[in-house]
Write a protein that holds these residues in place. Structure first.
Motif, PDB file in Angstrom:
ATOM      1  N   SER A  27       0.846  -1.193   0.000  1.00  0.00           N
ATOM      2  CA  SER A  27       0.000   0.000   0.000  1.00  0.00           C
ATOM      3  C   SER A  27       0.879   1.239   0.000  1.00  0.00           C
ATOM      4  O   SER A  27       1.988   1.225   0.512  1.00  0.00           O
ATOM      5  CB  SER A  27      -0.929   0.019   1.219  1.00  0.00           C
ATOM      6  OG  SER A  27      -0.178   0.151   2.408  1.00  0.00           O
ATOM      7  N   SER A  29       0.204   5.539   0.529  1.00  0.00           N
ATOM      8  CA  SER A  29      -0.759   6.609   0.796  1.00  0.00           C
ATOM      9  C   SER A  29      -0.306   7.889   0.100  1.00  0.00           C
ATOM     10  O   SER A  29       0.873   8.043  -0.214  1.00  0.00           O
ATOM     11  CB  SER A  29      -0.871   6.857   2.301  1.00  0.00           C
ATOM     12  OG  SER A  29       0.267   7.566   2.764  1.00  0.00           O
ATOM     13  N   HIS A  33       3.337   7.290   2.951  1.00  0.00           N
ATOM     14  CA  HIS A  33       3.527   6.131   3.819  1.00  0.00           C
ATOM     15  C   HIS A  33       3.426   4.874   2.963  1.00  0.00           C
ATOM     16  O   HIS A  33       2.439   4.679   2.252  1.00  0.00           O
ATOM     17  CB  HIS A  33       2.471   6.084   4.928  1.00  0.00           C
ATOM     18  CG  HIS A  33       2.555   7.246   5.854  1.00  0.00           C
ATOM     19  ND1 HIS A  33       3.479   7.330   6.858  1.00  0.00           N
ATOM     20  CD2 HIS A  33       1.833   8.385   5.910  1.00  0.00           C
ATOM     21  CE1 HIS A  33       3.316   8.463   7.503  1.00  0.00           C
ATOM     22  NE2 HIS A  33       2.327   9.132   6.942  1.00  0.00           N
ATOM     23  N   ILE A  34       4.424   4.039   3.047  1.00  0.00           N
ATOM     24  CA  ILE A  34       4.473   2.841   2.217  1.00  0.00           C
ATOM     25  C   ILE A  34       4.633   1.617   3.102  1.00  0.00           C
ATOM     26  O   ILE A  34       5.476   1.598   3.995  1.00  0.00           O
ATOM     27  CB  ILE A  34       5.661   2.901   1.240  1.00  0.00           C
ATOM     28  CG1 ILE A  34       5.565   4.174   0.394  1.00  0.00           C
ATOM     29  CG2 ILE A  34       5.735   1.661   0.367  1.00  0.00           C
ATOM     30  CD1 ILE A  34       6.878   4.616  -0.173  1.00  0.00           C
ATOM     31  N   VAL A  35       3.811   0.611   2.857  1.00  0.00           N
ATOM     32  CA  VAL A  35       3.971  -0.680   3.509  1.00  0.00           C
ATOM     33  C   VAL A  35       4.408  -1.640   2.419  1.00  0.00           C
ATOM     34  O   VAL A  35       3.780  -1.731   1.365  1.00  0.00           O
ATOM     35  CB  VAL A  35       2.664  -1.168   4.166  1.00  0.00           C
ATOM     36  CG1 VAL A  35       2.848  -2.554   4.750  1.00  0.00           C
ATOM     37  CG2 VAL A  35       2.202  -0.186   5.232  1.00  0.00           C
ATOM     38  N   ARG A  43       7.714  -7.565   6.740  1.00  0.00           N
ATOM     39  CA  ARG A  43       7.076  -6.310   6.335  1.00  0.00           C
ATOM     40  C   ARG A  43       7.949  -5.138   6.742  1.00  0.00           C
ATOM     41  O   ARG A  43       8.610  -5.174   7.767  1.00  0.00           O
ATOM     42  CB  ARG A  43       5.705  -6.187   6.983  1.00  0.00           C
ATOM     43  CG  ARG A  43       4.730  -7.191   6.385  1.00  0.00           C
ATOM     44  CD  ARG A  43       3.376  -7.013   6.956  1.00  0.00           C
ATOM     45  NE  ARG A  43       2.877  -5.698   6.567  1.00  0.00           N
ATOM     46  CZ  ARG A  43       1.622  -5.322   6.682  1.00  0.00           C
ATOM     47  NH1 ARG A  43       0.742  -6.141   7.172  1.00  0.00           N
ATOM     48  NH2 ARG A  43       1.246  -4.114   6.310  1.00  0.00           N
ATOM     49  N   ARG A  44       7.908  -4.114   5.948  1.00  0.00           N
ATOM     50  CA  ARG A  44       8.692  -2.915   6.213  1.00  0.00           C
ATOM     51  C   ARG A  44       7.824  -1.700   5.925  1.00  0.00           C
ATOM     52  O   ARG A  44       7.087  -1.682   4.938  1.00  0.00           O
ATOM     53  CB  ARG A  44       9.922  -2.912   5.317  1.00  0.00           C
ATOM     54  CG  ARG A  44      10.814  -1.741   5.531  1.00  0.00           C
ATOM     55  CD  ARG A  44      12.110  -1.920   4.789  1.00  0.00           C
ATOM     56  NE  ARG A  44      12.921  -0.717   5.002  1.00  0.00           N
ATOM     57  CZ  ARG A  44      14.065  -0.504   4.426  1.00  0.00           C
ATOM     58  NH1 ARG A  44      14.573  -1.410   3.610  1.00  0.00           N
ATOM     59  NH2 ARG A  44      14.745   0.592   4.648  1.00  0.00           N
ATOM     60  N   GLU A  45       7.906  -0.713   6.788  1.00  0.00           N
ATOM     61  CA  GLU A  45       7.188   0.533   6.567  1.00  0.00           C
ATOM     62  C   GLU A  45       8.208   1.636   6.333  1.00  0.00           C
ATOM     63  O   GLU A  45       9.190   1.746   7.065  1.00  0.00           O
ATOM     64  CB  GLU A  45       6.306   0.872   7.766  1.00  0.00           C
ATOM     65  CG  GLU A  45       5.177  -0.127   7.946  1.00  0.00           C
ATOM     66  CD  GLU A  45       4.214   0.270   9.047  1.00  0.00           C
ATOM     67  OE1 GLU A  45       4.079   1.482   9.333  1.00  0.00           O
ATOM     68  OE2 GLU A  45       3.602  -0.642   9.612  1.00  0.00           O
ATOM     69  N   ARG A  47       8.687   5.888   4.706  1.00  0.00           N
ATOM     70  CA  ARG A  47       8.039   7.150   4.334  1.00  0.00           C
ATOM     71  C   ARG A  47       8.897   7.786   3.249  1.00  0.00           C
ATOM     72  O   ARG A  47      10.124   7.803   3.356  1.00  0.00           O
ATOM     73  CB  ARG A  47       7.931   8.064   5.547  1.00  0.00           C
ATOM     74  CG  ARG A  47       7.219   9.349   5.257  1.00  0.00           C
ATOM     75  CD  ARG A  47       6.843  10.046   6.549  1.00  0.00           C
ATOM     76  NE  ARG A  47       6.411  11.389   6.312  1.00  0.00           N
ATOM     77  CZ  ARG A  47       5.192  11.726   5.914  1.00  0.00           C
ATOM     78  NH1 ARG A  47       4.294  10.804   5.705  1.00  0.00           N
ATOM     79  NH2 ARG A  47       4.870  12.974   5.720  1.00  0.00           N
TER      80      ARG A  47
END
Length: 75
Positions: A27, A29, A33-35, A43-45, A47
């Motif tokens: 995803s 936004s 913001h990226i997942v 998983r990594r988040e 920006r």
């Protein structure tokens, strides 16, 4: 692939930019913001101010940005 090699080499010439490879976006936004999922499945988040999606006709980034795909035949 030669094209990918050339693009990576050129991108590496910009020291102020962090390049992340080997991630699959889940995803994104509008606020950056990226997942994403890594190759090992974690998983990594992250920006980002800018995101470039080179993921073809079924682009998650294009779809989430609301950009329509215009299909045309190529010569």
């Amino acid at each position: 692939y030669e094209t990918e090699r050339v693009l990576r080499a050129r991108a590496a010439e910009f020291p102020g930019i962090t390049h992340l490879y080997g991630l699959t976006a889940e995803s994104v936004s509008p606020e950056g913001h990226i997942v994403a999922t890594t190759r090992d499945g974690s998983r990594r988040e992250v920006r980002a101010r800018y995101v470039v999606g080179c993921d073809g006709a079924r682009s998650l980034l294009r779809e989430q940005a609301g950009i329509a795909l215009r299909r045309t035949d190529h010569d």
